[in-house]
Design an enzyme around this catalytic site. Structure first.
Site, short mmCIF file in Angstrom:
data_model
loop_
_atom_site.label_atom_id
_atom_site.label_comp_id
_atom_site.label_asym_id
_atom_site.label_seq_id
_atom_site.Cartn_x
_atom_site.Cartn_y
_atom_site.Cartn_z
N ASP A 1 0.87 -1.21 0.00
CA ASP A 1 -0.02 0.23 -0.03
C ASP A 1 0.89 1.32 -0.06
O ASP A 1 0.33 2.41 0.48
CB ASP A 1 -0.86 0.28 1.10
CG ASP A 1 -1.74 -1.13 1.20
OD1 ASP A 1 -1.96 -1.63 2.45
OD2 ASP A 1 -2.31 -1.81 0.37
N1 LIG Z 1 3.42 -5.92 -3.42
C1 LIG Z 1 2.35 -5.51 -3.22
N2 LIG Z 1 1.23 -6.70 -3.35
C2 LIG Z 1 0.02 -6.28 -3.32
C3 LIG Z 1 -0.36 -4.71 -2.80
C4 LIG Z 1 0.73 -3.87 -2.89
O1 LIG Z 1 0.56 -2.65 -2.36
N3 LIG Z 1 2.11 -4.21 -2.80
N4 LIG Z 1 -1.65 -4.61 -2.50
C5 LIG Z 1 -2.47 -5.73 -2.28
C6 LIG Z 1 -3.94 -5.27 -2.01
N5 LIG Z 1 -4.01 -4.95 -0.78
C7 LIG Z 1 -4.64 -3.68 -0.20
O2 LIG Z 1 -4.97 -2.98 -1.48
C8 LIG Z 1 -3.81 -5.97 0.44
C9 LIG Z 1 -3.91 -7.26 0.02
C10 LIG Z 1 -3.95 -8.30 0.90
C11 LIG Z 1 -3.46 -7.67 2.24
C12 LIG Z 1 -3.07 -9.02 3.38
O3 LIG Z 1 -2.64 -8.86 4.41
N6 LIG Z 1 -3.25 -10.15 2.68
C13 LIG Z 1 -2.91 -11.30 3.65
C14 LIG Z 1 -3.78 -12.63 3.23
C15 LIG Z 1 -5.30 -12.15 3.35
C16 LIG Z 1 -6.10 -13.18 2.76
O4 LIG Z 1 -5.74 -14.28 2.41
O5 LIG Z 1 -7.27 -12.69 2.52
C17 LIG Z 1 -1.67 -11.80 3.44
O6 LIG Z 1 -1.18 -11.61 2.20
O7 LIG Z 1 -0.94 -12.47 4.36
C18 LIG Z 1 -3.22 -6.64 2.59
C19 LIG Z 1 -3.47 -5.60 1.60
C20 LIG Z 1 -2.36 -6.70 -3.19
N7 LIG Z 1 -0.82 -6.96 -3.33
#
Ligand SMILES: Nc1nc2c(c(=O)[nH]1)N[C@@H](CN(C=O)c1ccc(C(=O)N[C@@H](CCC(=O)O)C(=O)O)cc1)CN2
Length: 307
Positions: free
Chosen positions: A251
Site C-alpha cells: 500500500d
Molecule cells: N507488493 C504488493 N502486493 C500487493 C499490494 C501492494 O500494495 N503491494 N496490494 C494488495 C492489495 N491489498 C490492499 O490493497 C492487500 C491485500 C492483502 C493484504 C493482506 O494482508 N493479505 C494477507 C492474506 C489475506 C487473505 O488471504 O485474505 C496476506 O497476504 O498475508 C493486505 C493488503 C495486493 N498485493
C-alpha cells in the site's frame, strides 16, 4: 470525335478532380519527461511541424522543486509517408539530445491487460464491462484468481480464467505461473482488482510500473487487508479508495487516483464495505484509463497526471 468532344467525354467518366485529397491522418500520443530547461516545447513542436504533424492537444508541467519537465502531446500525422515506427525512429535523436524518457503510441491503442482478483468481483465486473463497451482503451486478455468465485463471470465474457491458489507452500509456484502468463499473453498492464495476496518483492520488481492496485481506503489511512473495519472502529465520516502503482511496500506505491464518500454514525462496517464499492470502481477505472492513455508519468514515488 474532335479533341473537344474527347475531353468532355473524359470529364464525364473520370471523377471530378477535387483539390489534393488530404492524406489519411493517424493520431498519436507522445509523452516525454526530462530535466527541466528552456527549449523543450520548441524542440518537440518543431519536430512535429517538420514531419507535417498537427497538434490536437498538449499538456505540460514543470516541477521546479525536482527540476523535471513532463509533457503529453496528442497529434495527427499524415499516414503517408509517416508510420508510427518511422516517427519513433525520427524522434529518437531529439529524445537523445534532451535525455528524455519517452513513449510514442498510436492514439487509442488498446493495451493488453491481465486482471487479478480474489473473491470480491465488483471492480473486475466494472473493468470487463468498460473494456467490452470501449469506455477504456484496454483488451482484457486473461483473468487470474486465487479463488474460483469469479470464474463464471469471466467465462461469460469469453476470456481465459486461470485459478492459481496461493498458500504459504504454493505462493512461489503461483507467482512463477503468473509471470509465464504475463509473457504468454504479451501483457502490458496487470491490474489487481481486489486481489488479496501480497506480491513478493521479486514479482513486484518484475512488474514495476505496469501493475496497478485498488486499495479500499483513502491512503495513507487504514492500510492492510481490512480497512473498512478499521475505518468503522475509528468512526470516520469519510471513506474512500486509492488506485496506486504496486511496489514491494504494501500500500505504499505511487498514488494515481483517489475517490471519497461521506458517511456517518449510522453506517455499519458492512455498510462501509457496500458504499465503498463504487469509490473503488471509479478510482480503479480512472487509473487504468489514464495509464493506457499515456497520461501518467512518475516523479519519484509520486505521479504527474496530464489530463
Ligand atoms: N507488493 C504488493 N502486493 C500487493 C499490494 C501492494 O500494495 N503491494 N496490494 C494488495 C492489495 N491489498 C490492499 O490493497 C492487500 C491485500 C492483502 C493484504 C493482506 O494482508 N493479505 C494477507 C492474506 C489475506 C487473505 O488471504 O485474505 C496476506 O497476504 O498475508 C493486505 C493488503 C495486493 N498485493
Amino acid at each position: 470525335m474532335s479533341t473537344a468532344q474527347m475531353s468532355t467525354a473524359q470529364a464525364l467518366v473520370s471523377p471530378v478532380r477535387t483539390p489534393e485529397e488530404p492524406a489519411a491522418m493517424v493520431e498519436h500520443v507522445l509523452t516525454v519527461d526530462c530535466v527541466e530547461s528552456a527549449g523543450i516545447v520548441h524542440a518537440v513542436s518543431g519536430f512535429l511541424l517538420g514531419h507535417g504533424c498537427d497538434i490536437i492537444d498538449i499538456k505540460q508541467y514543470g516541477d521546479k522543486a525536482q527540476g523535471r519537465f513532463f509533457m503529453r502531446v496528442h497529434f495527427s500525422a499524415a499516414q503517408e509517408p509517416v508510420s508510427t515506427d518511422e516517427l519513433r525512429r525520427n524522434f529518437a535523436p531529439v529524445a537523445e539530445k534532451w535525455q528524455m524518457n519517452w513513449q510514442l503510441e498510436p492514439h487509442g491503442r488498446k493495451r493488453r491487460v491481465l486482471v487479478m482478483v480474489s473473491k470480491m468481483g465488483h471492480c473486475l465486473n466494472d473493468l470487463l464491462f468498460r473494456a467490452r463497451t470501449g469506455d477504456i482503451p484496454v483488451e482484457i486478455v486473461a483473468v487470474v484468481s486465487n479463488h474460483r468465485d469469479q470464474e463464471g463471470l469471466v467465462h461469460w465474457h469469453d476470456i481465459p480464467f486461470f485459478h492459481l491458489p496461493v498458500t504459504k507452500d504454493t505462493k512461489t509456484d503461483a507467482e512463477t505461473r503468473l509471470l509465464e502468463l504475463v509473457d504468454a499473453f504479451d501483457v502490458e498492464l496487470v491490474v489487481l482488482a481486489r486481489y488479496m495476496q501480497v506480491l513478493s518483492d521479486g514479482l513486484s520488481a518484475r512488474l514495476a510500473g505496469r501493475t496497478i492496485n485498488i486499495h479500499h481506503s483513502f491512503l495513507p489511512s487504514f492500510k492492510g487487508a481490512k480497512p473498512y473495519h478499521q475505518a468503522y472502529e475509528r468512526g470516520v465520516k469519510t471513506v474512500g479508495a486509492t488506485a496506486h502503482y504496486v511496489n514491494a511496500e504494501l500500500d505504499e506505491g505511487p498514488i494515481i487516483s483517489q475517490q471519497v464518500i461521506d458517511v456517518d454514525h449510522t453506517y455499519t462496517a458492512d455498510d462501509l464495505v457496500a458504499v465503498g464499492r463504487d469509490a473503488e470502481c471509479a478510482a480503479l477505472r480512472n487509473a487504468v484509463r489514464w495509464h493506457c492513455e499515456g497520461r501518467i508519468l512518475l516523479l519519484g514515488n509520486r505521479t504527474v497526471i496530464l489530463r
